[in-house]
Motif scaffolding. Sequence first.
Motif, short mmCIF file in Angstrom:
data_model
loop_
_atom_site.label_atom_id
_atom_site.label_comp_id
_atom_site.label_asym_id
_atom_site.label_seq_id
_atom_site.Cartn_x
_atom_site.Cartn_y
_atom_site.Cartn_z
N ASN A 1 0.80 -1.22 0.00
CA ASN A 1 0.00 0.00 0.00
C ASN A 1 0.84 1.27 0.00
N GLY A 2 2.14 1.11 -0.03
CA GLY A 2 3.00 2.28 -0.05
C GLY A 2 2.97 3.09 1.23
N ASN A 3 2.65 2.47 2.35
CA ASN A 3 2.69 3.24 3.60
C ASN A 3 3.64 2.61 4.63
N GLN A 4 4.81 2.28 4.14
CA GLN A 4 5.81 1.66 5.00
C GLN A 4 6.22 2.60 6.14
N ASN A 5 6.24 3.90 5.84
CA ASN A 5 6.61 4.87 6.88
C ASN A 5 5.61 4.85 8.03
N ASP A 6 4.34 4.75 7.69
CA ASP A 6 3.31 4.70 8.73
C ASP A 6 3.50 3.46 9.60
N PHE A 7 3.83 2.38 8.92
CA PHE A 7 4.07 1.13 9.62
C PHE A 7 5.19 1.31 10.65
N VAL A 8 6.29 1.86 10.20
CA VAL A 8 7.44 2.04 11.09
C VAL A 8 7.09 2.99 12.23
N HIS A 9 6.44 4.11 11.89
CA HIS A 9 6.09 5.08 12.94
C HIS A 9 5.16 4.47 13.97
N PHE A 10 4.23 3.70 13.49
CA PHE A 10 3.29 3.05 14.40
C PHE A 10 4.06 2.22 15.42
N TYR A 11 4.95 1.40 14.96
CA TYR A 11 5.66 0.51 15.88
C TYR A 11 6.64 1.28 16.78
N GLN A 12 7.11 2.42 16.30
CA GLN A 12 8.04 3.20 17.13
C GLN A 12 7.33 3.85 18.31
N MET A 13 5.99 3.90 18.27
CA MET A 13 5.25 4.51 19.39
C MET A 13 5.07 3.57 20.57
N ILE A 14 5.42 2.29 20.38
CA ILE A 14 5.09 1.30 21.40
C ILE A 14 6.08 1.37 22.59
N ASP A 15 5.55 1.28 23.81
CA ASP A 15 6.42 1.25 24.99
C ASP A 15 6.79 -0.17 25.38
#
Length: 483
Positions: free
Chosen positions: A231-245
């Motif tokens: 879907n061309g949203n690899q950046n969103d994927f990465v950002h999402f996971y970077q928010m996790i504690d």
Amino acid sequence: MEKGYEKVWSGCLAVIKDNISPNSYNTWFAPIRPVRLRENVLTLQVPSQFFYEWLEEHYIDLLKKTIKKELGQNGRLEYSIIMDSSHGGSTTKPYTVHAPTLNKKALKNPPISVPIDINQGGSTGRTLPNPFIIPGLKKINIHPQLIESYNFDNFVQGDCNRLARSAGLAVGQNPGKTSFNPLLIYSTNGLGKTHLVHAIGIEVKNLYPEKTVLYVTAEQFTNQFIDSIRNGNQNDFVHFYQMIDLLIMDDIHCLAGKPKTQDVFFHLFNHLHQNGKQIIITSDTPPVEMSGIEPRLLSRFKWGLSADLQVPDFETRIAILQKKIHNDGVEMPGEVLELISAKMNTSIREMEGALISILAQSSMNKKEITLDLAARVIDKFVKNTPKEISIEYIQKTVSQYFEIPLEKLKSKSRKRETVQARQLAMYFSKMHTKASLAVIGNKCGNKDHATVLHACKTIKNLMDTDKRFKKYVEDIDSIIKIK
Ligand code: ADP
Ligand code: MG
């Protein structure tokens, strides 16, 4: 000439309206939109997966009747589900569910066909909806995907899990602050890895509600990553996971042979670790024995603590059974529990399976739970439970059969007889294990998935053309299955 879909649906609604309260009607039926009618299949659009499940659970009979009335005996129903947009943002493209399913409910209740759930063909049931594609996602909205009953209270303590459990508790109380980062829990199947890591997640959620916790299986992670590329949203994927504690990744061995996913996970791991976030991983082997995982990732796994779960001893197995029946509010004679514990001694999951079977047998047939009944159920259970066949076991069997040293079979040797034995090992691994082609290749001479595919084809061709060879294959197959 078929009637129009709107007309059919309004006919159904008229009947439904007469049969349920106005409140229920407004809540569950007013929001439904008919979409099309094709060959006696009426497609309805519903607002969410939950909505669909609710309809199926509470109104299946009513729907069945009205559809039959409108469309005749062959009338069927399909649902089209709109992605849940309750986190704000606009409605996404509808997730249309095409195929009718074969789940039990559908079989019991023809002619209504029930759609499959909306995952991408994974084998593990429901997939996590890709949370990162929800527009305007705020950190607080991330659902941790934890199973409530998998908590510490329900996790029985014993010698088999002492280290893993106490390390888990420490991490739960101080995520990111102990030296157990990452915490890696390993064991064979059914010994409590998933339960324990959920318990840690629940502990963190209880003590630190503001922290973002996420449980994800390595398989789900991989699928989400692949989707994000598509879907061309690899950046969103990465950002999402970077928010996790607190990131809990279950069954990391599923990343074997997937270098791209390992690469994203490697960078994610570094990011989280550097920012003091906690990582918990489970695996079916200790890090030193993991194959198909890149060395730089393996070296990270060794930074923290690896702890294993072992098969619980007899008393602990009894305690686990007691906890389970207590939680379910049922009773069972002590001698029956002892019998289950004595006979089912390799996997807690299987032991629980036997327990459930006994309960089901007794309630279905309205029989008391006696030792005799339990013995019969367990006996069937033990026989019907296929023992797990591993790639290693297959390699050993094949090498013994051909009297070729195991080492050679696992090597890159191109000697003709070795090649053929190796191809057989690949073929049987494909047949009898759930391992991916990449994993099989990796364990058999470090070959790639294409080589494994080729091997399987070659063996099949040979079996078709050479009777003697076919006999060999059948011989080995029966030896493997005796396990
Ligand atoms: P794994 O992930 O290692 O395959 P699971 O976590 O799925 O195993 O555990 C299998 C079943 O056994 C689950 O129902 C779980 O609740 C139960 N179980 C495992 N360990 C314990 C324990 N120490 N106490 C109570 N139940 C347990
Ligand atoms: Mg598990």
